[in-house]
Write an enzyme that holds these catalytic residues in place. Sequence first.
Site, PDB file in Angstrom:
ATOM      1  N   HIS A 157      35.731  -3.306  37.992  1.00 30.07           N
ATOM      2  CA  HIS A 157      37.144  -3.007  37.746  1.00 30.07           C
ATOM      3  C   HIS A 157      37.992  -4.149  38.299  1.00 30.07           C
ATOM      4  O   HIS A 157      38.073  -4.329  39.524  1.00 30.07           O
ATOM      5  CB  HIS A 157      37.533  -1.695  38.417  1.00 30.07           C
ATOM      6  CG  HIS A 157      36.782  -0.511  37.887  1.00 30.07           C
ATOM      7  ND1 HIS A 157      36.688   0.680  38.588  1.00 30.07           N
ATOM      8  CD2 HIS A 157      36.090  -0.324  36.724  1.00 30.07           C
ATOM      9  CE1 HIS A 157      35.974   1.541  37.874  1.00 30.07           C
ATOM     10  NE2 HIS A 157      35.598   0.955  36.748  1.00 30.07           N
TER      11      HIS A 157
ATOM     12  N   SER B 215      33.326  -1.044  41.647  1.00 30.86           N
ATOM     13  CA  SER B 215      34.788  -1.018  41.760  1.00 30.86           C
ATOM     14  C   SER B 215      35.170  -1.449  43.173  1.00 30.86           C
ATOM     15  O   SER B 215      34.810  -2.539  43.595  1.00 30.86           O
ATOM     16  CB  SER B 215      35.329   0.371  41.409  1.00 30.86           C
ATOM     17  OG  SER B 215      36.745   0.374  41.404  1.00 30.86           O
TER      18      SER B 215
ATOM     19  N   ASP C 114      33.594   6.529  37.578  1.00 22.14           N
ATOM     20  CA  ASP C 114      33.225   5.721  36.419  1.00 22.14           C
ATOM     21  C   ASP C 114      31.805   5.185  36.587  1.00 22.14           C
ATOM     22  O   ASP C 114      31.459   4.641  37.631  1.00 22.14           O
ATOM     23  CB  ASP C 114      34.212   4.554  36.259  1.00 22.14           C
ATOM     24  CG  ASP C 114      33.985   3.767  34.984  1.00 22.14           C
ATOM     25  OD1 ASP C 114      33.574   4.372  33.977  1.00 22.14           O
ATOM     26  OD2 ASP C 114      34.217   2.545  34.996  1.00 22.14           O
TER      27      ASP C 114
END
EC number: 3.1.1.61
Length: 361
Positions: free
Chosen positions: A205, A179, A301
């Site tokens: 992401h 991310s 995540d």
Amino acid sequence: MSSGAGKVYKVLVVDDSALMRKILVEILNQSPCLEVVDTAGDPYQARDKIKALSPDVITLDVEMPRMDGLTFLRNLMRLRPMPVVMISSLTEQGAAVTLDALEYGAVDFIAKPKIDLREGIEEKAQEIIDKVITAARIPHDKLLLKQQRLQTQHQKAAVGERPQPVFATTDKLIAVGASTGGLDAIRDLLDGLNMDLPGIVIAQHIPGAFSRSFAERLDRRLPMKVEEAYDNAPITMGRVYIAPGEYHLEVVRTGAKYVCRLSEAPPVNRHRPSVDVLFDSIVSAAGANAMAALLTGMGKDGAAGLLRLHEAGAYTIAQDEASSVVWGMPGAAVKLNAADDVLPLEKIAASVKRWYAENPG
């Protein structure tokens, strides 16, 4: 992100749109951790206000009059490196410029909706607050390290004509999740790999308009073929598949081969693509025949998915704190004891190659 907890970070909002400045000020001032100390309508005003106010972090519009945001960013990072979050339009051109900005030292970006600006931005309020706080908390030495890495990358020439890939299937599979800070980290990791490796699937992401630009950019500079994943794409040796923004990427086994599956199922951990979704699919599809690396990123995540891969017998790596821009996702994985190895970014590629040399297939 506990370091710096309780501190109030000074923010300078730089945007030529008075409406956008107003919306961002309203959103950022909702957080007790942030105080917008001023706004600027162009880079020249921003330069003067940075000198006068010494903000901890700035938000910077990509497209501005008198001097574009990219030129201002390059000058800023050369003269006074500081955390910058770019504000970009959700267009192909906006995506390309934003990826340039990340290469020149910006920490992260926020994508403006094409229509219904106020409503679209207000829906992203928590994401905006989180990204600005995360950027503000990045230690100065990490910003300098990022600059050094970027300078090294810029000195490398683009790849020439690449050898033709071998369209061979393999029992092995490599997965990567990231991310915040991940675009740079993924590029650096792939730069250390080669075409003689199993197919690589990546969940980063990223918004929909950006993933294709990111894949094309990597494809131009790396020896292996890099593409945005598409539904039913066969995963073959020496190829890299980037999850398209706004879609989950999963891997399924069909006969003797792995293929990509795309899904518009609801976001997981507030993200689509989600790293957990990718990793969980690989538990079923490949199990111990896979290896996975969880790189820099905000939140958690991928941590639970990495643990499930670890428990299934896959080789798992988490990027270490020192080399991560944000040690959220890999840090969460380490807390779960999900990683076989916790490594600095520059050592992960060698570990991937060693894993495959010891476990060919």
